[in-house]
Design a protein around this motif. Structure first.
Motif: not given
Ligand SMILES: C[S@@+](CC[C@H](N)C(=O)[O-])C[C@H]1O[C@@H](n2cnc3c(N)ncnc32)[C@H](O)[C@@H]1O
Length: 446
Positions: A264-268, A286-287, A290, A313, A315-316, A330-332
């Motif tokens: 999220a928000p889905g750009g990639k 997980c959000d 978003r 879901a 991701g951990t 695309d890690a937080p």
């Molecule tokens: C950098 S943003 C992703 C941007 C997205 N890939 C894009 O291109 O639009 C990181 C995302 O990791 C998510 N996130 C954080 N902790 C997470 C977890 N434990 N499991 C899954 N997603 C997680 C956040 O909600 C956030 O949307």
């Protein structure tokens, strides 16, 4: 909506007082993304440019302004509203062409509107002192950086050779880049359409093979871009666009199962769907709120969503029933690479966030790895410029996972810096892309 934000619907509250209210919310931990729209919706049409500049400019120069305010106050200023009033006053004096009378008188008036009359004399005295020696304070505010000290120290340690350039660039706004949906139109054709509509821009290299993007010469109202609603184009930083291009050699042959972890928000996600025919793509985050934006983005772009599963879901721990050929993680992260676009990050982040973020990244990465087929590839991405979340994170991962092998690739712009594993893209000038890190790992047979 907080009680503080409800004040914004009061028409008699000045624009300056509204900007201060928004800054208070940010200092209380709220993110700028939604607050900026709330602010702009609450002020008159003619005041919108002033409100926008006052908020964004004050946030970009926050730490430099705070240092001046606190040096003149000879103490730290604990009342958030008072500090915000002082900083918007200083910003008007030192950066905007606001007449001194308005910059001081109207700013001090905001204190009264916000029930902070006790600080009127104190704020007035500081602003007048600066007004009397403007050139001296203009020089002072430009010196050094506008980052919290812990972050400046860390960046100096991580990037000693380019630290000055980097800390300066982080005080500015960033250019807008467009990702053209090549299912609808080519970059060249869209560039022609922009020219016909008087939108000044350049086609520039992404630094990877022959791939290109469009950079606008000045900001525009995004929704007014030609064919935006029809999904011909999206706003996406040039370095964010690298993900899909780096995965092209793997995804241009059909039939791959792909996991977009943290989507999220889905750009990639959208970029992958624009470019490739994948057998199945699972996109998780997980959000939940978003995730709504992922749906909105894919719908606007008219993308075929038959082969995609989007779900909330963690991701951990989340595991799918079958393994994947390709994983985009695309890690937080601390988002320190996108401070130019989200200047609130410099106010919100704390030093302790680095360790907590690295631990979360390591957990998600390890869980993602379990779901990758042997021979499969994982692309690890962050929009951080801290080595701990990037190069050091991946080196540590490779040490712990003997089946992980770095897959080489080459980026060739001056601000794309080769690391022991992967590349670090740095936001070194106003017209270059954001800070991103990329590492590609292949899972080998053990
Ligand atoms: C950098 S943003 C992703 C941007 C997205 N890939 C894009 O291109 O639009 C990181 C995302 O990791 C998510 N996130 C954080 N902790 C997470 C977890 N434990 N499991 C899954 N997603 C997680 C956040 O909600 C956030 O949307």
């Amino acid at each position: 909506m907080t009680d503080n934000l409800k004040k914004l619907s009061n028409d008699s509250l000045s624009t300056r007082a509204k900007v201060v209210t928004i800054i208070e919310e940010i200092l209380n931990g709220k993110s700028l993304s939604l607050l900026l729209d709330t602010l702009l919706a609450s002020v008159s049409f003619s005041d919108k440019p002033f409100a926008h500049e006052l908020l964004m400019g004050t946030l970009r120069q926050w730490w430099a302004l705070t240092r001046i305010a606190e040096s003149l106050a000879k103490k730290s200023i604990d009342d958030h509203a008072v500090l915000a009033v002082l900083n918007i006053g200083l910003y008007q004096l030192l950066y905007m062409n606001t007449a001194d009378y308005a910059a001081i008188h109207n700013t001090v008036e905001a204190l009264k509107q916000l029930n902070k009359s006790y600080a009127v004399g104190f704020v007035n005295a500081i602003l007048r002192k600066v007004q009397q020696s403007l050139a001296k304070y203009q020089k002072k505010v430009q010196k050094n950086h506008s980052l919290p000290n812990w972050l400046a120290k860390q960046l100096k340690q991580d990037w000693p050779l380019v630290y000055d350039e980097l800390s300066l660039a982080l005080r500015h706004s960033a250019a807008i880049f467009l990702r053209v949906n090549e299912q609808k139109v080519s970059i060249d054709k869209y560039s022609e359409i922009l020219n016909n509509n008087g939108v000044s821009h350049n086609i520039i290299s992404l630094g990877y093979e022959h791939h290109q993007t469009i950079r606008l010469d000045s900001p525009v109202q995004i929704a007014t871009l030609p064919y935006f609603e029809q999904g011909w184009v999206s706003v996406q930083d040039m370095h964010a666009q690298l993900s899909a291009f780096l995965l092209k050699p793997l995804l241009s042959t059909q039939g791959k199962r792909v996991l977009d972890m943290c989507c999220a928000p889905g750009g990639k996600t959208a970029h992958l769907l624009e470019k490739f025919h994948m057998k199945h793509i699972v996109a998780i985050d997980c959000d939940e709120s978003r995730l709504n934006r992922v749906h909105e983005n894919l719908n606007r772009l008219n993308l075929n969503q038959q082969n995609i599963t989007i779900m909330a879901a963690d991701g951990t721990s989340w595991q799918d029933k079958s393994l994947f050929d390709v994983i985009l993680l695309d890690a937080p992260c601390t988002a320190t690479g996108v401070i130019r676009r989200h200047p609130d990050i410099a106010l919100l982040r704390q030093e302790a966030d680095i360790l907590a973020t690295c631990e979360l990244q390591a957990k998600i990465l390890q869980n993602a790895w379990r779901q990758l087929k042997t021979g499969g590839v994982l692309l690890y991405v962050t929009c951080s410029i801290l080595k701990a979340e990037n190069e050091l994170q991946i080196i540590d991962f490779i040490k712990k996972n003997t089946d992980a092998q770095a897959t080489p690739f080459v980026l060739d712009l001056p601000n794309q810096i080769k690391q022991t594993v992967g590349y670090q893209c740095l936001p070194l000038d106003r017209f270059g892309g954001d800070g991103f890190y990329y590492a590609m790992l292949t899972k080998c047979a053990t």
